[in-house]
Design an enzyme around this catalytic site. Sequence first.
Site, PDB file in Angstrom:
ATOM      1  N   ALA A  74       0.846  -1.204   0.000  1.00 43.55           N
ATOM      2  CA  ALA A  74       0.000   0.000   0.000  1.00 43.55           C
ATOM      3  C   ALA A  74       0.872   1.241   0.000  1.00 43.55           C
ATOM      4  O   ALA A  74       1.968   1.260   0.578  1.00 43.55           O
ATOM      5  CB  ALA A  74      -0.927   0.007   1.212  1.00 43.55           C
ATOM      6  N   GLU A 107      -2.529 -12.535  -3.986  1.00 42.74           N
ATOM      7  CA  GLU A 107      -3.940 -12.450  -4.384  1.00 42.74           C
ATOM      8  C   GLU A 107      -4.311 -10.979  -4.461  1.00 42.74           C
ATOM      9  O   GLU A 107      -3.862 -10.181  -3.639  1.00 42.74           O
ATOM     10  CB  GLU A 107      -4.857 -13.106  -3.344  1.00 42.74           C
ATOM     11  CG  GLU A 107      -4.915 -14.602  -3.420  1.00 42.74           C
ATOM     12  CD  GLU A 107      -4.016 -15.238  -2.381  1.00 42.74           C
ATOM     13  OE1 GLU A 107      -3.561 -14.505  -1.480  1.00 42.74           O
ATOM     14  OE2 GLU A 107      -3.753 -16.448  -2.476  1.00 42.74           O
ATOM     15  N   ASN A 112      -9.503  -4.656  -8.678  1.00 42.50           N
ATOM     16  CA  ASN A 112      -8.420  -3.711  -8.349  1.00 42.50           C
ATOM     17  C   ASN A 112      -7.480  -3.549  -9.563  1.00 42.50           C
ATOM     18  O   ASN A 112      -6.363  -4.053  -9.598  1.00 42.50           O
ATOM     19  CB  ASN A 112      -7.662  -4.202  -7.118  1.00 42.50           C
ATOM     20  CG  ASN A 112      -6.741  -3.136  -6.541  1.00 42.50           C
ATOM     21  OD1 ASN A 112      -6.463  -2.127  -7.196  1.00 42.50           O
ATOM     22  ND2 ASN A 112      -6.262  -3.355  -5.332  1.00 42.50           N
ATOM     23  N   TYR A 119       1.287  -5.025 -10.896  1.00 44.91           N
ATOM     24  CA  TYR A 119       1.927  -6.345 -10.873  1.00 44.91           C
ATOM     25  C   TYR A 119       2.244  -6.838 -12.289  1.00 44.91           C
ATOM     26  O   TYR A 119       3.307  -7.424 -12.519  1.00 44.91           O
ATOM     27  CB  TYR A 119       1.034  -7.346 -10.130  1.00 44.91           C
ATOM     28  CG  TYR A 119       0.806  -6.972  -8.682  1.00 44.91           C
ATOM     29  CD1 TYR A 119       1.875  -6.683  -7.840  1.00 44.91           C
ATOM     30  CD2 TYR A 119      -0.481  -6.881  -8.144  1.00 44.91           C
ATOM     31  CE1 TYR A 119       1.676  -6.321  -6.518  1.00 44.91           C
ATOM     32  CE2 TYR A 119      -0.696  -6.525  -6.822  1.00 44.91           C
ATOM     33  CZ  TYR A 119       0.382  -6.242  -6.016  1.00 44.91           C
ATOM     34  OH  TYR A 119       0.189  -5.875  -4.719  1.00 44.91           O
TER      35      TYR A 119
HETATM   36  C1  LIG Z   1      -1.583  -0.276  -5.923  1.00 46.54           C
HETATM   37  C2  LIG Z   1      -0.711   0.839  -5.314  1.00 46.54           C
HETATM   38  C3  LIG Z   1       0.198   0.192  -4.262  1.00 46.54           C
HETATM   39  C4  LIG Z   1       0.146   1.464  -6.416  1.00 46.54           C
HETATM   40  O1  LIG Z   1       1.085   2.352  -5.826  1.00 46.54           O
HETATM   41  P1  LIG Z   1       1.610   3.694  -6.563  1.00 46.54           P
HETATM   42  O2  LIG Z   1       2.764   4.189  -5.787  1.00 46.54           O
HETATM   43  O3  LIG Z   1       0.490   4.624  -6.791  1.00 46.54           O
HETATM   44  O4  LIG Z   1       2.089   3.073  -7.949  1.00 46.54           O
HETATM   45  P2  LIG Z   1       3.207   3.715  -8.923  1.00 46.54           P
HETATM   46  O5  LIG Z   1       3.078   5.178  -8.981  1.00 46.54           O
HETATM   47  O6  LIG Z   1       4.531   3.133  -8.548  1.00 46.54           O
HETATM   48  O7  LIG Z   1       2.746   3.120 -10.327  1.00 46.54           O
HETATM   49  C5  LIG Z   1       3.223   1.837 -10.727  1.00 46.54           C
HETATM   50  C6  LIG Z   1       2.270   1.215 -11.705  1.00 46.54           C
HETATM   51  O8  LIG Z   1       1.005   0.953 -11.067  1.00 46.54           O
HETATM   52  C7  LIG Z   1      -0.038   1.146 -12.022  1.00 46.54           C
HETATM   53  N1  LIG Z   1      -0.829   2.320 -11.657  1.00 46.54           N
HETATM   54  C8  LIG Z   1      -0.553   3.225 -10.693  1.00 46.54           C
HETATM   55  N2  LIG Z   1      -1.555   4.146 -10.633  1.00 46.54           N
HETATM   56  C9  LIG Z   1      -2.457   3.790 -11.577  1.00 46.54           C
HETATM   57  C10 LIG Z   1      -3.710   4.327 -11.994  1.00 46.54           C
HETATM   58  N3  LIG Z   1      -4.228   5.404 -11.401  1.00 46.54           N
HETATM   59  N4  LIG Z   1      -4.381   3.687 -12.969  1.00 46.54           N
HETATM   60  C11 LIG Z   1      -3.892   2.573 -13.559  1.00 46.54           C
HETATM   61  N5  LIG Z   1      -2.692   2.009 -13.199  1.00 46.54           N
HETATM   62  C12 LIG Z   1      -1.999   2.626 -12.237  1.00 46.54           C
HETATM   63  C13 LIG Z   1       0.646   1.394 -13.356  1.00 46.54           C
HETATM   64  O9  LIG Z   1       0.940   0.148 -13.932  1.00 46.54           O
HETATM   65  C14 LIG Z   1       1.918   2.057 -12.890  1.00 46.54           C
HETATM   66  O10 LIG Z   1       2.938   2.005 -13.847  1.00 46.54           O
HETATM   67  P3  LIG Z   1       3.113   3.210 -14.933  1.00 46.54           P
HETATM   68  O11 LIG Z   1       3.237   4.465 -14.121  1.00 46.54           O
HETATM   69  O12 LIG Z   1       4.338   2.856 -15.664  1.00 46.54           O
HETATM   70  O13 LIG Z   1       1.841   3.180 -15.739  1.00 46.54           O
HETATM   71  C15 LIG Z   1      -1.582   1.965  -4.689  1.00 46.54           C
HETATM   72  O14 LIG Z   1      -2.526   2.392  -5.647  1.00 46.54           O
HETATM   73  C16 LIG Z   1      -2.331   1.559  -3.427  1.00 46.54           C
HETATM   74  O15 LIG Z   1      -1.808   1.653  -2.323  1.00 46.54           O
HETATM   75  N6  LIG Z   1      -3.592   1.108  -3.585  1.00 46.54           N
HETATM   76  C17 LIG Z   1      -4.434   0.747  -2.438  1.00 46.54           C
HETATM   77  C18 LIG Z   1      -3.955  -0.524  -1.781  1.00 46.54           C
HETATM   78  C19 LIG Z   1      -3.957  -1.692  -2.755  1.00 46.54           C
HETATM   79  O16 LIG Z   1      -4.883  -1.883  -3.533  1.00 46.54           O
HETATM   80  N7  LIG Z   1      -2.886  -2.510  -2.681  1.00 46.54           N
HETATM   81  C20 LIG Z   1      -2.731  -3.686  -3.493  1.00 46.54           C
HETATM   82  C21 LIG Z   1      -3.288  -4.865  -2.779  1.00 46.54           C
HETATM   83  S1  LIG Z   1      -2.986  -6.381  -3.664  1.00 46.54           S
END
Ligand SMILES: CC(C)(COP(=O)(O)OP(=O)(O)OC[C@H]1O[C@@H](n2cnc3c(N)ncnc32)[C@H](O)[C@@H]1OP(=O)(O)O)[C@@H](O)C(=O)NCCC(=O)NCCS
Length: 149
Positions: A74, A107, A112, A119
């Site tokens: 997260a 998982e 999501n 991933y």
């Molecule tokens: C999933 C999560 C960890 C991503 O973290 P983040 O720091 O925002 O991600 P990043 O900025 O490093 O982006 C990495 C990749 O994630 C994906 N991504 C990030 N934001 C996105 C968005 N708004 N829409 C689509 N893809 C997205 C893309 O693949 C992105 O790569 P790119 O920038 O080359 O397109 C974050 O959104 C989060 O904490 N979500 C809530 C908790 C959660 O769902 N955790 C996963 C549980 S399995």
Amino acid sequence: MSNINIREMTEKDIDQVLEIERLSFTTPWSRDAFESEIKKNLLSKYILAEKNEQVVGYAGMWLIVDEIHITNVAVHPNKRGEGIGDKLVSKISEICRDRDMRAITLEVRKTNDVAKSLYIKHGFKEVGIRPGYYSDTNEDAIIMWKELG
Ligand SMILES: CC(C)(COP(=O)(O)OP(=O)(O)OC[C@H]1O[C@@H](n2cnc3c(N)ncnc32)[C@H](O)[C@@H]1OP(=O)(O)O)[C@@H](O)C(=O)NCCC(=O)NCCS
């Protein structure tokens, strides 16, 4: 992104981690869950990302024989889209490689799309479904795997 530091999580970080956990998940883990993971679970490893000494994200995993099972990832809602999730998942892959482990699995909720995209970008593939895996909403889980060569 060079001002993001990735390091191991300790008990002292749990307050900040819990804040992100509660902002990120519909059924957040409790303090006890994180404490138990850090203090008692010999198979677990928890890492976090910090920026200006503030915790901005974290990830947990279990190291089971030659597989890493990701338990949670997260990033603070105010810090998303800055590459922090990328850094955390890259670090997990690095841990896997450094320990000569074979694969990483997790998982993720079927809906999501942001996490699935993260991933897939890191080489994970969708390999199966656990129907109704998330008891809060009865949502299916997608099982994802990344095999390291
Ligand atoms: C999933 C999560 C960890 C991503 O973290 P983040 O720091 O925002 O991600 P990043 O900025 O490093 O982006 C990495 C990749 O994630 C994906 N991504 C990030 N934001 C996105 C968005 N708004 N829409 C689509 N893809 C997205 C893309 O693949 C992105 O790569 P790119 O920038 O080359 O397109 C974050 O959104 C989060 O904490 N979500 C809530 C908790 C959660 O769902 N955790 C996963 C549980 S399995």
